[in-house]
Design an enzyme around this catalytic site. Sequence first.
Site, mmCIF file in Angstrom:
data_model
loop_
_atom_site.group_PDB
_atom_site.id
_atom_site.type_symbol
_atom_site.label_atom_id
_atom_site.label_comp_id
_atom_site.label_asym_id
_atom_site.label_seq_id
_atom_site.Cartn_x
_atom_site.Cartn_y
_atom_site.Cartn_z
ATOM 1 N N HIS A 203 39.746 6.729 -28.394
ATOM 2 C CA HIS A 203 40.090 7.431 -27.149
ATOM 3 C C HIS A 203 40.611 8.845 -27.431
ATOM 4 O O HIS A 203 41.386 9.399 -26.655
ATOM 5 C CB HIS A 203 41.113 6.624 -26.322
ATOM 6 C CG HIS A 203 40.511 5.378 -25.741
ATOM 7 N ND1 HIS A 203 39.819 5.370 -24.556
ATOM 8 C CD2 HIS A 203 40.440 4.116 -26.226
ATOM 9 C CE1 HIS A 203 39.370 4.139 -24.319
ATOM 10 N NE2 HIS A 203 39.731 3.356 -25.324
ATOM 11 N N THR A 204 40.196 9.392 -28.542
ATOM 12 C CA THR A 204 40.585 10.761 -28.871
ATOM 13 C C THR A 204 39.452 11.735 -28.571
ATOM 14 O O THR A 204 39.691 12.924 -28.406
ATOM 15 C CB THR A 204 40.915 10.878 -30.373
ATOM 16 O OG1 THR A 204 39.917 10.171 -31.095
ATOM 17 C CG2 THR A 204 42.267 10.295 -30.692
ATOM 18 N N ASP A 205 38.204 11.218 -28.496
ATOM 19 C CA ASP A 205 37.066 12.155 -28.377
ATOM 20 C C ASP A 205 37.125 12.983 -27.094
ATOM 21 O O ASP A 205 36.980 14.201 -27.126
ATOM 22 C CB ASP A 205 35.698 11.461 -28.567
ATOM 23 C CG ASP A 205 35.419 10.280 -27.659
ATOM 24 O OD1 ASP A 205 36.317 9.904 -26.870
ATOM 25 O OD2 ASP A 205 34.302 9.739 -27.734
ATOM 26 N N SER B 134 28.413 0.137 -29.266
ATOM 27 C CA SER B 134 27.619 1.210 -28.674
ATOM 28 C C SER B 134 26.122 0.952 -28.634
ATOM 29 O O SER B 134 25.322 1.785 -29.051
ATOM 30 C CB SER B 134 27.862 2.517 -29.396
ATOM 31 O OG SER B 134 29.130 2.940 -29.109
ATOM 32 N N SER C 4 11.454 -4.208 -21.926
ATOM 33 C CA SER C 4 12.555 -4.620 -22.811
ATOM 34 C C SER C 4 12.299 -6.042 -23.287
ATOM 35 O O SER C 4 12.290 -6.978 -22.478
ATOM 36 C CB SER C 4 13.884 -4.549 -22.053
ATOM 37 O OG SER C 4 14.838 -5.362 -22.717
ATOM 38 N N ASP D 273 30.115 8.184 -29.670
ATOM 39 C CA ASP D 273 29.089 7.167 -29.919
ATOM 40 C C ASP D 273 27.726 7.809 -30.134
ATOM 41 O O ASP D 273 26.981 7.448 -31.045
ATOM 42 C CB ASP D 273 29.006 6.197 -28.730
ATOM 43 C CG ASP D 273 30.342 5.563 -28.424
ATOM 44 O OD1 ASP D 273 31.252 5.667 -29.260
ATOM 45 O OD2 ASP D 273 30.474 4.967 -27.341
HETATM 46 C C1 GLA Z 1 33.757 4.311 -25.855
HETATM 47 C C2 GLA Z 1 33.273 5.708 -25.488
HETATM 48 C C3 GLA Z 1 33.603 6.715 -26.589
HETATM 49 C C4 GLA Z 1 35.075 6.636 -26.983
HETATM 50 C C5 GLA Z 1 35.479 5.194 -27.242
HETATM 51 C C6 GLA Z 1 36.951 5.050 -27.499
HETATM 52 O O1 GLA Z 1 33.032 3.825 -26.958
HETATM 53 O O2 GLA Z 1 31.887 5.711 -25.260
HETATM 54 O O3 GLA Z 1 33.272 8.011 -26.164
HETATM 55 O O4 GLA Z 1 35.897 7.229 -26.027
HETATM 56 O O5 GLA Z 1 35.131 4.339 -26.179
HETATM 57 O O6 GLA Z 1 37.319 5.701 -28.662
#
Ligand code: GLA
Length: 377
Positions: free
Chosen positions: A32-34, A122, A65, A169
């Site tokens: 949660h830093t991005d 992701s 798919s 991600d």
């Molecule tokens: C998800 C979001 C990322 C990032 C993370 C937490 O994966 O897609 O952009 O914020 O949460 O670090």
Amino acid sequence: MKKKISEIFEERFGGHGTFYASAGRINLIGEHTDYNGGFVFPGAIDKVIMAEIRPNDTMTVRVFSIDLNEYAEFGLNEDDKPAQSWARYIFGVCREILKRGGVVHGFDAVFAGNVPLGAGLSSSAALESCFAFALNDLFNDNKIDKFELARIGQSTEHNYCGVKCGIMDQFASVFGQKGKLMRLDCRSMEYEYFPFNPEDYELILVDSAVKHELVDSPYNRRRESCERVARRLGIDTLRDADMEMLNKVKSDITAEDYFRAKFVIEEKQRVLDVCDALNRGDYETVGEKMYETHAGLSKDYEVSCEELDYLNDIARECGVTGSRIMGGGFGGCTINLVKKDLRDKFVKTVVEKFTLKYGHAPKIYDVIISDGASKLE
Ligand code: GLA
């Protein structure tokens, strides 16, 4: 997977196209830093989304798919948005390329993947970057640079999927390299590859199999909290905040916003500390920082859940070097830095204890740091 995709492509569309793949990701630290302009430390993994794609000389996209056994067909105008949520990731990528002045015409595609869904690895970024990379190659002579490919995936999430995610991600999925983690500064977008092959340790993911849903979810509200505090401090992002600044405005903001911002400020520093520790080969410190991140994500940022906290407790009891919830949170998995000789014992204990308490077994994935988006031979 490739063989199956190829068979189904031939059956549905006749003949063959070109193969592309892109990967899911892990993140060693920096959660949660991005979207706060801070640092992240991800790497691509050996779990991918793979697609066979061929232009079809129309303006219609036809895509199947394999994993969902569903077919979607859509045009390329803004109001052609498909009903199926999975197809919106592909539609969004097409739209975001077009909005940037790039070229996309109709194409046929079949895809499949082995990135676990909803595990915090992701899968959606892997899908976006697989198609962004492919459409850049097929229609744009690879003129769109890699950062822009990552941003195309991110904008797809923002504008077509309802998640106001950061860049981590998609960046990891596009830039990933075998055996290397990457430290990305999400403000300057400067990045550095870090070889990551510790001799005595492994990374193990333990998937709680509790699903999270980021759309319309607390994820966007976490981001809003951070933005509110940044505005109160008169800065662009919390990257430029420290605890002294935060404490000065403590009485003007809600307790909730205070603790969200506190976590982000502390986490920003932890990424830098982990880089220093890695440079010294000091994995004990890396692990301790991972536990600190877990505690912050659980108590201050409140994106953990009972099952993930339990996984973290078991890791500590077993003497695992580092453990924490990974990714956006609200379910998914923990990432564990485990001494090689402890691996089997830890896996056995965590599976037994978790199953006993929650009635289903967690899934275990060994992590292999791998390449990101690419065209396959
Ligand atoms: C998800 C979001 C990322 C990032 C993370 C937490 O994966 O897609 O952009 O914020 O949460 O670090």
